[in-house]
Design a protein around this motif. Structure first.
Motif, PDB file in Angstrom:
ATOM      1  N   LEU A  60      -7.206  -8.048   8.322  1.00  0.00           N
ATOM      2  CA  LEU A  60      -7.373  -8.987   7.720  1.00  0.00           C
ATOM      3  C   LEU A  60      -8.285  -8.284   6.482  1.00  0.00           C
ATOM      4  CD1 LEU A  60      -7.432 -10.561  10.139  1.00  0.00           C
ATOM      5  CD2 LEU A  60      -9.151 -12.033   9.586  1.00  0.00           C
ATOM      6  N   ASN A  61      -7.292  -8.547   5.138  1.00  0.00           N
ATOM      7  CA  ASN A  61      -8.183  -8.560   3.902  1.00  0.00           C
ATOM      8  C   ASN A  61      -7.804  -7.296   3.393  1.00  0.00           C
ATOM      9  OD1 ASN A  61      -9.112 -11.319   4.248  1.00  0.00           O
ATOM     10  ND2 ASN A  61     -10.779 -10.251   4.230  1.00  0.00           N
ATOM     11  N   ASP A  62      -6.653  -6.309   4.338  1.00  0.00           N
ATOM     12  CA  ASP A  62      -6.050  -5.138   3.060  1.00  0.00           C
ATOM     13  C   ASP A  62      -5.412  -5.123   1.699  1.00  0.00           C
ATOM     14  OD1 ASP A  62      -5.107  -2.850   3.232  1.00  0.00           O
ATOM     15  OD2 ASP A  62      -3.605  -2.867   3.953  1.00  0.00           O
ATOM     16  N   ASN A  63      -7.064  -5.001   0.429  1.00  0.00           N
ATOM     17  CA  ASN A  63      -6.599  -4.879  -0.262  1.00  0.00           C
ATOM     18  C   ASN A  63      -4.958  -4.682  -1.068  1.00  0.00           C
ATOM     19  OD1 ASN A  63      -9.203  -5.869  -0.441  1.00  0.00           O
ATOM     20  ND2 ASN A  63     -10.087  -4.219  -1.277  1.00  0.00           N
ATOM     21  N   PHE A  64      -4.788  -3.427  -0.900  1.00  0.00           N
ATOM     22  CA  PHE A  64      -3.761  -2.644  -1.159  1.00  0.00           C
ATOM     23  C   PHE A  64      -2.624  -1.856  -1.330  1.00  0.00           C
ATOM     24  CE2 PHE A  64      -7.297  -2.779  -4.587  1.00  0.00           C
ATOM     25  CZ  PHE A  64      -6.536  -4.330  -5.729  1.00  0.00           C
ATOM     26  N   GLY A  65      -3.417  -1.698   0.723  1.00  0.00           N
ATOM     27  CA  GLY A  65      -1.936  -1.352   1.544  1.00  0.00           C
ATOM     28  C   GLY A  65      -2.496  -0.436   2.109  1.00  0.00           C
ATOM     29  N   ALA A  66      -4.037   0.594   1.817  1.00  0.00           N
ATOM     30  CA  ALA A  66      -4.240   1.743   2.637  1.00  0.00           C
ATOM     31  C   ALA A  66      -4.670   0.964   4.582  1.00  0.00           C
ATOM     32  CB  ALA A  66      -5.887   2.167   1.881  1.00  0.00           C
ATOM     33  N   LEU A  67      -4.620   0.032   4.637  1.00  0.00           N
ATOM     34  CA  LEU A  67      -4.497   0.468   6.484  1.00  0.00           C
ATOM     35  C   LEU A  67      -3.249  -0.206   6.864  1.00  0.00           C
ATOM     36  CD1 LEU A  67      -7.946  -2.179   6.804  1.00  0.00           C
ATOM     37  CD2 LEU A  67      -7.348  -0.247   7.305  1.00  0.00           C
ATOM     38  N   ALA A  68      -2.666  -1.302   5.914  1.00  0.00           N
ATOM     39  CA  ALA A  68      -1.195  -0.675   5.982  1.00  0.00           C
ATOM     40  C   ALA A  68      -0.452   0.140   6.480  1.00  0.00           C
ATOM     41  CB  ALA A  68      -0.120  -1.574   4.857  1.00  0.00           C
ATOM     42  N   VAL A  69      -0.412   1.547   5.069  1.00  0.00           N
ATOM     43  CA  VAL A  69       0.053   2.374   5.016  1.00  0.00           C
ATOM     44  C   VAL A  69      -0.300   3.367   6.413  1.00  0.00           C
ATOM     45  CG1 VAL A  69       0.379   4.047   3.344  1.00  0.00           C
ATOM     46  CG2 VAL A  69       0.632   2.689   3.007  1.00  0.00           C
ATOM     47  N   ALA A  70      -1.751   3.565   6.428  1.00  0.00           N
ATOM     48  CA  ALA A  70      -1.971   4.392   7.257  1.00  0.00           C
ATOM     49  C   ALA A  70      -2.068   4.319   8.817  1.00  0.00           C
ATOM     50  CB  ALA A  70      -3.500   4.638   7.380  1.00  0.00           C
ATOM     51  N   LEU A  71      -1.956   2.711   8.742  1.00  0.00           N
ATOM     52  CA  LEU A  71      -1.665   2.407  10.685  1.00  0.00           C
ATOM     53  C   LEU A  71      -0.235   1.702  11.042  1.00  0.00           C
ATOM     54  CD1 LEU A  71      -5.402   0.802  11.349  1.00  0.00           C
ATOM     55  CD2 LEU A  71      -4.792   2.655  11.448  1.00  0.00           C
ATOM     56  N   ASN A  72       1.093   1.994   9.757  1.00  0.00           N
ATOM     57  CA  ASN A  72       2.273   1.276   9.764  1.00  0.00           C
ATOM     58  C   ASN A  72       2.286   1.456  11.489  1.00  0.00           C
ATOM     59  OD1 ASN A  72       5.154   2.602   8.665  1.00  0.00           O
ATOM     60  ND2 ASN A  72       4.211   0.088   7.313  1.00  0.00           N
ATOM     61  N   HIS A  73       2.384   3.202  12.124  1.00  0.00           N
ATOM     62  CA  HIS A  73       2.969   2.997  13.291  1.00  0.00           C
ATOM     63  C   HIS A  73       2.449   1.910  14.259  1.00  0.00           C
ATOM     64  CE1 HIS A  73      -0.809   5.138  13.193  1.00  0.00           C
ATOM     65  NE2 HIS A  73      -0.973   5.149  14.918  1.00  0.00           N
ATOM     66  N   LEU A  74       1.368   1.318  14.200  1.00  0.00           N
ATOM     67  CA  LEU A  74       0.572   0.755  15.547  1.00  0.00           C
ATOM     68  C   LEU A  74       1.660  -0.900  14.755  1.00  0.00           C
ATOM     69  CD1 LEU A  74      -3.025   1.006  15.324  1.00  0.00           C
ATOM     70  CD2 LEU A  74      -0.883   2.179  16.915  1.00  0.00           C
ATOM     71  N   SER A  75       2.300  -0.990  13.806  1.00  0.00           N
ATOM     72  CA  SER A  75       3.030  -2.418  13.498  1.00  0.00           C
ATOM     73  C   SER A  75       2.452  -2.918  13.536  1.00  0.00           C
ATOM     74  CB  SER A  75       4.749  -2.673  14.504  1.00  0.00           C
ATOM     75  OG  SER A  75       5.600  -1.451  14.168  1.00  0.00           O
ATOM     76  N   PRO A  76       1.428  -3.070  12.281  1.00  0.00           N
ATOM     77  CA  PRO A  76       0.327  -4.661  12.073  1.00  0.00           C
ATOM     78  C   PRO A  76       0.661  -5.523  11.905  1.00  0.00           C
ATOM     79  CG  PRO A  76      -0.257  -2.797  10.512  1.00  0.00           C
ATOM     80  CD  PRO A  76       1.108  -2.301  11.419  1.00  0.00           C
ATOM     81  N   THR A  77       0.126  -6.844  11.694  1.00  0.00           N
ATOM     82  CA  THR A  77      -0.038  -7.676  10.807  1.00  0.00           C
ATOM     83  C   THR A  77      -1.262  -8.157   9.912  1.00  0.00           C
ATOM     84  OG1 THR A  77       1.628  -9.204  12.920  1.00  0.00           O
ATOM     85  CG2 THR A  77       0.576 -10.700  11.256  1.00  0.00           C
ATOM     86  N   ILE A  78      -0.649  -7.943   8.989  1.00  0.00           N
ATOM     87  CA  ILE A  78      -1.494  -8.471   7.242  1.00  0.00           C
ATOM     88  C   ILE A  78      -1.717  -9.742   7.170  1.00  0.00           C
ATOM     89  CG2 ILE A  78      -2.020  -6.887   5.596  1.00  0.00           C
ATOM     90  CD1 ILE A  78      -1.177  -4.944   7.485  1.00  0.00           C
ATOM     91  N   VAL A  79      -2.885 -10.470   7.071  1.00  0.00           N
ATOM     92  CA  VAL A  79      -3.084 -11.410   6.693  1.00  0.00           C
ATOM     93  C   VAL A  79      -4.193 -10.873   5.073  1.00  0.00           C
ATOM     94  CG1 VAL A  79      -4.387 -13.471   7.287  1.00  0.00           C
ATOM     95  CG2 VAL A  79      -3.165 -12.294   9.081  1.00  0.00           C
ATOM     96  N   THR A  80      -3.823 -12.257   4.076  1.00  0.00           N
ATOM     97  CA  THR A  80      -4.649 -11.586   2.867  1.00  0.00           C
ATOM     98  C   THR A  80      -4.899 -12.979   1.877  1.00  0.00           C
ATOM     99  OG1 THR A  80      -4.614 -10.599   1.080  1.00  0.00           O
ATOM    100  CG2 THR A  80      -1.900 -10.648   1.779  1.00  0.00           C
ATOM    101  N   ASP A  81      -4.857 -13.405   1.557  1.00  0.00           N
ATOM    102  CA  ASP A  81      -5.213 -14.460   0.501  1.00  0.00           C
ATOM    103  C   ASP A  81      -4.790 -14.298  -0.833  1.00  0.00           C
ATOM    104  OD1 ASP A  81      -6.320 -17.893  -0.226  1.00  0.00           O
ATOM    105  OD2 ASP A  81      -7.343 -16.231  -1.355  1.00  0.00           O
ATOM    106  N   SER A  82      -4.408 -12.619  -1.124  1.00  0.00           N
ATOM    107  CA  SER A  82      -3.766 -12.663  -2.401  1.00  0.00           C
ATOM    108  C   SER A  82      -2.491 -12.299  -2.112  1.00  0.00           C
ATOM    109  CB  SER A  82      -4.821 -11.490  -2.635  1.00  0.00           C
ATOM    110  OG  SER A  82      -4.216 -10.492  -3.916  1.00  0.00           O
ATOM    111  N   TYR A  83      -1.607 -12.709  -3.309  1.00  0.00           N
ATOM    112  CA  TYR A  83      -0.658 -12.457  -3.603  1.00  0.00           C
ATOM    113  C   TYR A  83      -0.403 -11.481  -4.670  1.00  0.00           C
ATOM    114  CZ  TYR A  83       4.398 -12.818  -5.851  1.00  0.00           C
ATOM    115  OH  TYR A  83       5.603 -12.312  -6.674  1.00  0.00           O
ATOM    116  N   VAL A  84      -1.688 -10.750  -4.889  1.00  0.00           N
ATOM    117  CA  VAL A  84      -1.157  -9.455  -5.315  1.00  0.00           C
ATOM    118  C   VAL A  84      -1.234  -8.491  -4.483  1.00  0.00           C
ATOM    119  CG1 VAL A  84      -2.423  -7.733  -7.391  1.00  0.00           C
ATOM    120  CG2 VAL A  84      -2.404  -9.849  -7.761  1.00  0.00           C
ATOM    121  N   SER A  85      -2.361  -8.558  -3.521  1.00  0.00           N
ATOM    122  CA  SER A  85      -2.591  -6.863  -2.452  1.00  0.00           C
ATOM    123  C   SER A  85      -0.808  -7.269  -1.333  1.00  0.00           C
ATOM    124  CB  SER A  85      -3.934  -7.921  -1.660  1.00  0.00           C
ATOM    125  OG  SER A  85      -4.496  -7.473  -2.127  1.00  0.00           O
ATOM    126  N   GLN A  86       0.129  -8.484  -1.507  1.00  0.00           N
ATOM    127  CA  GLN A  86       0.784  -8.468  -0.230  1.00  0.00           C
ATOM    128  C   GLN A  86       2.156  -7.809  -1.361  1.00  0.00           C
ATOM    129  OE1 GLN A  86       2.454 -12.351   0.407  1.00  0.00           O
ATOM    130  NE2 GLN A  86       1.282 -12.837   1.815  1.00  0.00           N
TER     131      GLN A  86
END
Length: 383
Positions: free
Chosen positions: A54-80
């Motif tokens: 939840l709340n990955d601002n610019f993709g740091a967590l999505a990139v670093a943990l990409n191998h775990l196939s996470p689901t990302i939840v955000t309120d921000s279109y820009v963050s997406q």
């Protein structure tokens, strides 16, 4: 695993120093991202199946943990969009993404980036507490965000709440969820009365100034220009739709048709605006559009008659003018010849300099002790 933090974020290209160097204070990750990733990868006891972030601002967590196939939840279109671009730049697959109003999927582990917005944090903790299966929660943030009030919220919705030692001015919060705590029903959306317009304004948890009528937005709303029939109007950075609602109110009183586009990068803001129009201007709903987007991205050049704008001067926890600058620059492109933009701003913000550079000049439409409303007219060069 060695985490490579040199991810790319298009939003920060505006802050490059000469020779292409980024301002490190504006990099797209921080020590809170580093701390939670290092903890997650170092621990062999954490179940990362169906990892939820939840709340990955610019993709740091999505990139670093990409191998775990996470689901990302955000309120921000820009963050997406930043997450998608950063994954592409690092040649990684795009994660599944949900907006903040969607129901959370079941997960064994939830990673939560803390936010200054206590109402939004409570909303998200309430979402987690509604999960059917037990899970563990690891929250991360700057030490300044790990307050007694924040820990009290965690204890209200979760159990076994503990914290880590601080590292590089960041700290983790650990908690568990197992349905053993009875939690209150969410109070959102909240409703605030606007007696001057005889309106009730509703806002979801992550909407700016949700507990009161925003005074800057109110100043612009109460000093709108006289609208004309069939104008295409944008409430830019609409929030709960305060300014656009005022435009619809004027049009209804004068019995004229207008078209209003409510644009914001927050999914909760756009949905709040739509909820307010649907409940209080139902007959005008078909003349309105509601879009989560990046400023005016996606609008047709030279298609708009009037832009009404109360620009934000922060992005997440960073004070910045770049959002306002993007709004002004795009407005110059999207307004028709003779189209106008009205901008309300705190008097200490020097938007007049940028508006003069972009539009060639401005007029002060209204001013009080706190705010100035600037008016610019778009004069296009003949082809």
């Amino acid at each position: 695993m060695n985490v490579q933090w040199q991810i790319i974020d298009k939003q920060y290209d505006l802050f490059r120093f000469p020779k292409g160097q980024h301002d490190k204070s504006l990099q797209a990750w921080d020590s809170a991202d580093e701390l939670v990733v290092e903890h997650l990868l170092a621990s062999g006891e954490i179940n990362t199946e169906n990892l939820l972030i939840l709340n990955d601002n610019f993709g740091a967590l999505a990139v670093a943990l990409n191998h775990l196939s996470p689901t990302i939840v955000t309120d921000s279109y820009v963050s997406q969009q930043a997450i998608l671009q950063n994954c592409e730049a690092n040649q990684l697959s795009a994660p599944q993404m949900l907006d903040s109003l969607e129901k959370l999927p079941e997960s064994k582990t939830v990673i939560l980036r803390l936010t200054k917005n206590m109402g939004f944090l409570e909303y998200q903790l309430g979402q987690i507490s509604q999960l059917a299966e037990p899970c563990q929660i690891i929250a991360t943030g700057k030490t300044t965000l790990v307050t007694k009030g924040v820990l009290a919220l965690f204890e209200k919705y979760l159990k076994n709440v503990t914290t880590s030692l601080a590292k590089k001015k960041s700290r983790l919060i650990f908690a568990e969820h197992d349905n053993s705590i009875q939690v209150p029903e969410s109070k959102y959306p909240v409703t605030v009365a606007w007696p001057e317009k005889s309106l009730d304004v509703k806002s979801h948890a992550n909407v700016y100034s949700k507990e009161q009528i925003d005074i800057g937005g109110r100043f612009l709303a109460e000093n709108l220009p006289e609208l004309t029939r069939n104008q295409i109007i944008v409430d830019l950075g609409c929030g709960n739709g305060l300014i656009g609602l005022s435009a619809l109110h004027q049009a209804k009183e004068r019995n004229i048709d207008i078209n209003v586009k409510f644009l914001d990068e927050s999914f909760m803001a756009v949905d709040s605006a739509k909820l307010n129009v649907a409940e209080q201007f139902e007959t005008q709903l078909e003349q309105c559009e509601f879009t989560a987007t990046d400023c005016l991205t996606g609008e047709e050049p030279q298609s708009l008659d009037l832009i009404l704008c109360n620009p934000p001067f922060h992005q997440h926890n960073t004070i910045t003018e770049h959002i306002a600058l993007q709004m002004f620059t795009q407005a110059r492109e999207m307004l028709k010849n003779g189209g106008k933009i009205f901008v309300v701003a705190n008097n200490h913000l020097h938007y007049s300099y940028h508006l003069k550079n972009i539009f060639g000049g401005f007029k002060v439409h209204r001013k009080n002790t706190k705010f100035t409303i600037y008016k610019c007219t778009n004069h296009l060069e003949p082809k």
